[in-house]
Design a protein around this motif. Structure first.
Motif, PDB file in Angstrom:
ATOM      1  N   UNK A 222     -28.143  40.464 -11.318  1.00 21.41           N
ATOM      2  CA  UNK A 222     -28.577  40.106  -9.726  1.00 21.41           C
ATOM      3  C   UNK A 222     -27.324  39.648  -8.892  1.00 21.41           C
ATOM      4  N   UNK A 223     -26.843  38.703  -9.473  1.00 22.93           N
ATOM      5  CA  UNK A 223     -25.732  38.150  -8.536  1.00 22.93           C
ATOM      6  C   UNK A 223     -24.323  38.564  -8.938  1.00 22.93           C
ATOM      7  N   UNK A 224     -24.079  39.379  -9.576  1.00 28.46           N
ATOM      8  CA  UNK A 224     -22.704  39.862 -10.185  1.00 28.46           C
ATOM      9  C   UNK A 224     -21.886  40.257  -8.878  1.00 28.46           C
ATOM     10  N   UNK A 225     -22.633  41.147  -7.744  1.00 22.59           N
ATOM     11  CA  UNK A 225     -21.939  41.833  -6.699  1.00 22.59           C
ATOM     12  C   UNK A 225     -21.549  40.536  -6.037  1.00 22.59           C
ATOM     13  N   UNK A 226     -22.414  39.761  -5.537  1.00 19.79           N
ATOM     14  CA  UNK A 226     -22.205  38.401  -4.726  1.00 19.79           C
ATOM     15  C   UNK A 226     -20.960  37.784  -5.072  1.00 19.79           C
ATOM     16  N   UNK A 227     -21.107  37.421  -6.316  1.00 15.93           N
ATOM     17  CA  UNK A 227     -19.838  36.629  -7.174  1.00 15.93           C
ATOM     18  C   UNK A 227     -18.605  37.113  -7.088  1.00 15.93           C
ATOM     19  N   UNK A 228     -18.647  38.603  -7.181  1.00 18.73           N
ATOM     20  CA  UNK A 228     -17.404  39.413  -7.048  1.00 18.73           C
ATOM     21  C   UNK A 228     -16.787  39.274  -5.624  1.00 18.73           C
ATOM     22  N   UNK A 229     -17.944  39.438  -4.676  1.00 15.91           N
ATOM     23  CA  UNK A 229     -17.337  39.467  -3.287  1.00 15.91           C
ATOM     24  C   UNK A 229     -16.719  38.220  -3.003  1.00 15.91           C
ATOM     25  N   UNK A 230     -17.405  36.968  -3.439  1.00 17.13           N
ATOM     26  CA  UNK A 230     -16.842  35.817  -3.156  1.00 17.13           C
ATOM     27  C   UNK A 230     -15.658  35.621  -3.589  1.00 17.13           C
ATOM     28  N   UNK A 231     -15.166  35.985  -4.903  1.00 11.78           N
ATOM     29  CA  UNK A 231     -13.980  36.016  -5.568  1.00 11.78           C
ATOM     30  C   UNK A 231     -12.930  36.747  -4.726  1.00 11.78           C
ATOM     31  N   UNK A 232     -13.351  37.965  -4.393  1.00  7.82           N
ATOM     32  CA  UNK A 232     -12.234  38.788  -3.454  1.00  7.82           C
ATOM     33  C   UNK A 232     -12.039  38.282  -2.093  1.00  7.82           C
ATOM     34  N   UNK A 233     -13.056  37.417  -1.617  1.00  8.40           N
ATOM     35  CA  UNK A 233     -12.807  36.988  -0.427  1.00  8.40           C
ATOM     36  C   UNK A 233     -12.051  35.830  -0.272  1.00  8.40           C
ATOM     37  N   UNK A 234     -12.121  34.997  -1.285  1.00  7.43           N
ATOM     38  CA  UNK A 234     -11.284  33.652  -1.510  1.00  7.43           C
ATOM     39  C   UNK A 234      -9.918  34.285  -1.751  1.00  7.43           C
ATOM     40  N   UNK A 235      -9.602  35.160  -2.405  1.00  7.46           N
ATOM     41  CA  UNK A 235      -8.174  35.842  -2.453  1.00  7.46           C
ATOM     42  C   UNK A 235      -7.649  36.289  -1.361  1.00  7.46           C
ATOM     43  N   UNK A 236      -8.467  37.118  -0.392  1.00  6.92           N
ATOM     44  CA  UNK A 236      -8.034  37.427   0.720  1.00  6.92           C
ATOM     45  C   UNK A 236      -7.765  36.269   1.623  1.00  6.92           C
ATOM     46  N   UNK A 237      -8.612  35.404   1.747  1.00  3.53           N
ATOM     47  CA  UNK A 237      -8.236  33.943   2.504  1.00  3.53           C
ATOM     48  C   UNK A 237      -7.158  33.298   2.068  1.00  3.53           C
ATOM     49  N   UNK A 238      -6.864  33.418   0.712  1.00  2.00           N
ATOM     50  CA  UNK A 238      -5.756  32.977   0.212  1.00  2.00           C
ATOM     51  C   UNK A 238      -4.413  33.554   0.908  1.00  2.00           C
ATOM     52  N   UNK A 239      -4.425  34.796   1.094  1.00  2.00           N
ATOM     53  CA  UNK A 239      -3.342  35.746   1.496  1.00  2.00           C
ATOM     54  C   UNK A 239      -2.971  35.418   2.844  1.00  2.00           C
ATOM     55  N   UNK A 240      -4.053  35.166   3.638  1.00  2.00           N
ATOM     56  CA  UNK A 240      -4.105  34.874   5.109  1.00  2.00           C
ATOM     57  C   UNK A 240      -3.529  33.232   5.263  1.00  2.00           C
ATOM     58  N   UNK A 241      -3.835  32.759   4.511  1.00  2.00           N
ATOM     59  CA  UNK A 241      -3.415  31.164   4.440  1.00  2.00           C
ATOM     60  C   UNK A 241      -1.847  30.957   4.262  1.00  2.00           C
ATOM     61  N   UNK A 242      -1.593  32.029   3.120  1.00  2.00           N
ATOM     62  CA  UNK A 242      -0.090  32.082   2.935  1.00  2.00           C
ATOM     63  C   UNK A 242       0.722  32.474   4.045  1.00  2.00           C
ATOM     64  N   UNK A 243       0.298  33.147   4.858  1.00  2.00           N
ATOM     65  CA  UNK A 243       0.883  33.770   6.159  1.00  2.00           C
ATOM     66  C   UNK A 243       0.725  32.653   7.135  1.00  2.00           C
ATOM     67  N   UNK A 244      -0.567  32.119   7.461  1.00  2.00           N
ATOM     68  CA  UNK A 244      -0.466  31.156   8.524  1.00  2.00           C
ATOM     69  C   UNK A 244       0.263  29.843   8.079  1.00  2.00           C
ATOM     70  N   UNK A 245       0.371  29.418   6.721  1.00  2.00           N
ATOM     71  CA  UNK A 245       0.915  28.359   6.511  1.00  2.00           C
ATOM     72  C   UNK A 245       2.384  28.395   6.001  1.00  2.00           C
ATOM     73  N   UNK A 246       2.912  29.628   5.807  1.00  2.00           N
ATOM     74  CA  UNK A 246       4.117  29.852   5.541  1.00  2.00           C
ATOM     75  C   UNK A 246       5.097  28.962   6.456  1.00  2.00           C
ATOM     76  N   UNK A 247       6.560  29.124   6.209  1.00  2.00           N
ATOM     77  CA  UNK A 247       7.519  28.198   7.011  1.00  2.00           C
ATOM     78  C   UNK A 247       7.600  29.005   8.389  1.00  2.00           C
ATOM     79  N   UNK A 248       7.651  30.451   8.085  1.00  2.00           N
ATOM     80  CA  UNK A 248       7.761  31.284   9.367  1.00  2.00           C
ATOM     81  C   UNK A 248       6.525  30.844  10.377  1.00  2.00           C
ATOM     82  N   UNK A 249       5.324  30.590  10.023  1.00  2.00           N
ATOM     83  CA  UNK A 249       4.204  30.222  10.847  1.00  2.00           C
ATOM     84  C   UNK A 249       4.506  28.976  11.610  1.00  2.00           C
ATOM     85  N   UNK A 250       5.168  27.870  10.664  1.00  2.00           N
ATOM     86  CA  UNK A 250       5.272  26.833  11.221  1.00  2.00           C
ATOM     87  C   UNK A 250       6.511  26.762  12.084  1.00  2.00           C
TER      88      UNK A 250
END
Length: 240
Positions: free
Chosen positions: A2-30
């Motif tokens: 029942x919850x496999x899809x939402x858990x996979x979604x959350x995992x992918x969403x976390x990875x996507x947000x991590x990529x955005x954070x890498x960009x935003x918090x990079x030395x270039x962003x600073x």
């Protein structure tokens, strides 16, 4: 499950947000943010010095007008003094001349104080302009480099977006709405699996905050497979 899809979604969403954070918090962003802030500060310094210069010009113009009026009045009274017919008239002219002389001295003093203030204002103006020019160049370089970094990350970002879009079709809309609401509240991990110890222990815990669930929530969890933590408000699920 029942919850496999939402858990996979959350995992992918976390990875996507991590990529955005890498960009935003990079030395270039600073560097970009630093250059933007320093440029804005320099812009404010230039604007403030321009206002100060305008105030100084108005003060000088006003002082020069008062000085010219004072000199004219002094000359007119001095002429009357030369033709004074009585001691009283003469004394009156002398008193008025002294008053004007003092006012003219005060104006001269104020005009003399303008020079160092003007020099300071010019210095601030030039410093603000130089900093602004330098920060504009640094901002441009940082922005260009940041755009390049975003371009490099674009393929993986697009892949995660496609994964999320595909998984979303398999998720219950009500559950998806709850997930998005919790994410908007600042909970990156909105869905957690319950901690269910060995059979000898009947307690059930929230994996998000560690609180033991009261009997009501435990029953809801075991019956429907999900509940909301009364402490951290996360969605607790069980796949057992």
């Amino acid at each position: 499950m029942k919850f496999d899809a939402i858990l996979e979604y959350q995992q992918a969403d976390l990875k996507l947000r991590k990529v955005y954070e890498e960009i935003d918090k990079s030395e270039l962003g600073k560097s970009l943010e630093r250059a933007r802030n320093e440029f804005n500060n320099a812009k404010s310094r230039v604007a403030d010095s321009e206002k100060a210069a305008e105030a100084l010009v108005n003060m000088v113009n006003n002082a020069e007008r008062l000085y010219a009026d004072g000199v004219k009045a002094y000359e007119e009274i001095a002429a009357k003094l030369d033709g004074a017919e009585s001691e009283d008239e003469r004394a009156n002219c002398i008193a008025r001349l002294e008053t004007i002389r003092k006012k003219l001295s005060e104006i001269e003093k104020k005009l003399g104080e303008v020079k160092p203030r003007a020099e300071k204002t010019i210095k601030e103006y030039r410093a603000g302009q130089e900093t602004g020019k330098r920060m504009r160049v640094e901002y441009g370089k940082a922005k260009e480099a940041l755009e390049q970094l975003k371009k490099e990350k674009e393929p993986i970002i697009e892949q995660y977006k496609k994964t999320l879009a595909a998984l979303k079709t398999s998720i219950d809309p009500a559950l998806m709405e709850q997930y998005n609401a919790l994410k908007a509240e600042g909970k990156p991990i909105a869905i957690v699996e319950a901690i269910i110890p060995d059979k000898g222990n009947s307690a059930v815990y929230c994996r998000g905050c560690g609180i033991e669930l009261p009997q009501k929530l435990k029953s809801e969890l075991l019956e429907s497979g999900q509940c909301r933590c009364e402490k951290c408000r996360r969605i607790i699920i069980t796949r057992k």
